[in-house]
Design a protein around this motif. Sequence first.
Motif, short mmCIF file in Angstrom:
data_model
loop_
_atom_site.label_atom_id
_atom_site.label_comp_id
_atom_site.label_asym_id
_atom_site.label_seq_id
_atom_site.Cartn_x
_atom_site.Cartn_y
_atom_site.Cartn_z
N ILE A 2 0.85 -1.19 0.00
CA ILE A 2 0.00 0.00 0.00
C ILE A 2 0.88 1.24 0.00
CG2 ILE A 2 -1.78 1.28 1.22
CD1 ILE A 2 -2.69 -1.39 2.43
N ASP A 3 0.61 2.15 -0.91
CA ASP A 3 1.32 3.41 -1.01
C ASP A 3 0.46 4.51 -0.40
OD1 ASP A 3 3.25 5.31 -1.91
OD2 ASP A 3 2.04 5.70 -3.69
N ALA A 4 1.08 5.51 0.18
CA ALA A 4 0.34 6.69 0.66
C ALA A 4 0.83 7.86 -0.17
CB ALA A 4 0.61 6.93 2.14
N HIS A 5 -0.10 8.51 -0.86
CA HIS A 5 0.31 9.48 -1.86
C HIS A 5 -0.79 10.50 -2.11
CE1 HIS A 5 3.53 10.00 -4.82
NE2 HIS A 5 2.62 10.63 -5.53
N SER A 6 -0.41 11.56 -2.76
CA SER A 6 -1.37 12.56 -3.21
C SER A 6 -1.62 12.37 -4.69
CB SER A 6 -0.81 13.97 -2.98
OG SER A 6 -1.58 14.91 -3.64
N ILE A 7 -2.88 12.49 -5.11
CA ILE A 7 -3.15 12.37 -6.55
C ILE A 7 -3.13 13.72 -7.23
CG2 ILE A 7 -4.44 10.24 -6.36
CD1 ILE A 7 -6.98 12.00 -6.94
N LEU A 25 1.34 3.15 -10.15
CA LEU A 25 1.23 2.45 -8.88
C LEU A 25 1.46 0.96 -9.07
CD1 LEU A 25 0.18 2.98 -5.86
CD2 LEU A 25 -2.03 2.22 -6.74
N HIS A 26 0.75 0.39 -10.04
CA HIS A 26 0.87 -1.04 -10.30
C HIS A 26 2.23 -1.41 -10.88
CE1 HIS A 26 -3.79 -1.22 -10.35
NE2 HIS A 26 -3.31 -1.44 -9.15
N LYS A 32 -2.48 -0.93 -3.79
CA LYS A 32 -3.47 0.04 -3.33
C LYS A 32 -2.76 1.33 -2.97
CE LYS A 32 -5.74 -3.78 -0.98
NZ LYS A 32 -6.91 -4.23 -1.48
N ALA A 33 -3.56 2.40 -2.85
CA ALA A 33 -2.97 3.66 -2.40
C ALA A 33 -3.96 4.37 -1.47
CB ALA A 33 -2.65 4.56 -3.58
N ALA A 55 -12.60 10.95 -7.82
CA ALA A 55 -11.49 10.25 -8.47
C ALA A 55 -11.32 8.84 -7.91
CB ALA A 55 -10.20 11.05 -8.31
N ALA A 56 -11.33 8.71 -6.60
CA ALA A 56 -11.13 7.40 -5.97
C ALA A 56 -12.25 6.43 -6.31
CB ALA A 56 -11.00 7.57 -4.46
N ALA A 57 -13.44 6.94 -6.53
CA ALA A 57 -14.58 6.07 -6.87
C ALA A 57 -14.37 5.35 -8.20
CB ALA A 57 -15.87 6.88 -6.91
N ARG A 58 -13.50 5.88 -9.03
CA ARG A 58 -13.21 5.22 -10.31
C ARG A 58 -12.40 3.95 -10.12
NH1 ARG A 58 -10.42 9.13 -14.17
NH2 ARG A 58 -10.36 7.21 -15.38
N TYR A 59 -11.73 3.82 -8.98
CA TYR A 59 -10.89 2.66 -8.69
C TYR A 59 -11.16 2.12 -7.29
CZ TYR A 59 -8.19 3.79 -12.86
OH TYR A 59 -7.80 4.02 -14.16
N PRO A 60 -12.38 1.61 -7.07
CA PRO A 60 -12.67 1.06 -5.74
C PRO A 60 -11.77 -0.15 -5.46
CG PRO A 60 -14.42 0.49 -7.30
CD PRO A 60 -13.48 1.42 -8.01
N LYS A 61 -11.46 -0.34 -4.21
CA LYS A 61 -10.57 -1.42 -3.76
C LYS A 61 -9.12 -1.21 -4.18
CE LYS A 61 -14.11 -3.85 -2.21
NZ LYS A 61 -14.58 -3.58 -0.91
N VAL A 62 -8.82 -0.07 -4.81
CA VAL A 62 -7.45 0.28 -5.17
C VAL A 62 -7.08 1.62 -4.54
CG1 VAL A 62 -5.86 0.85 -7.08
CG2 VAL A 62 -7.50 -1.01 -7.34
N LEU A 63 -7.96 2.61 -4.66
CA LEU A 63 -7.70 3.95 -4.14
C LEU A 63 -8.58 4.23 -2.93
CD1 LEU A 63 -7.50 5.94 -7.50
CD2 LEU A 63 -5.64 4.82 -6.21
N TYR A 64 -7.96 4.62 -1.83
CA TYR A 64 -8.65 4.87 -0.57
C TYR A 64 -8.42 6.33 -0.15
CZ TYR A 64 -9.12 -0.16 -0.44
OH TYR A 64 -9.44 -1.45 -0.75
#
Length: 105
Positions: A2-7, A25-26, A32-33, A55-64
């Motif tokens: 899991i990465d912690a980052h700003s989009i 990321l991948h 995940k991020a 933005a995060a809703a476009r990648y559920p289970k990947v972007l938190y």
Amino acid sequence: IIDAHSISGWAGQPLPSLDAFVDGLHSFGDDKAILFTYEGLWGDPRAGNDALAEAAARYPKVLYPCCSAHPRDGEGALRELHRCAHELGMVGVMLHPFLNDTATT
């Protein structure tokens, strides 16, 4: 992993696209991020949180997404934290009291 980052970009330099962020990321082996937004720190946290959640809703289970709120906003910050958790489904909080809304303090 899991990465912690700003989009959002730093100092006005945007990322090429959300798709490019997730591809990058991948490509580094991250699954995940946990995300936050600089816009939420430097400007209007509500607008930044809305954009991040969209933005995060476009990648559920990947972007938190994590909520940004200005601690000095008192009750306003508490309302925004509640809205982010219960309406936007954000999973954490990003606080930077020494940065939040520094243009107006």
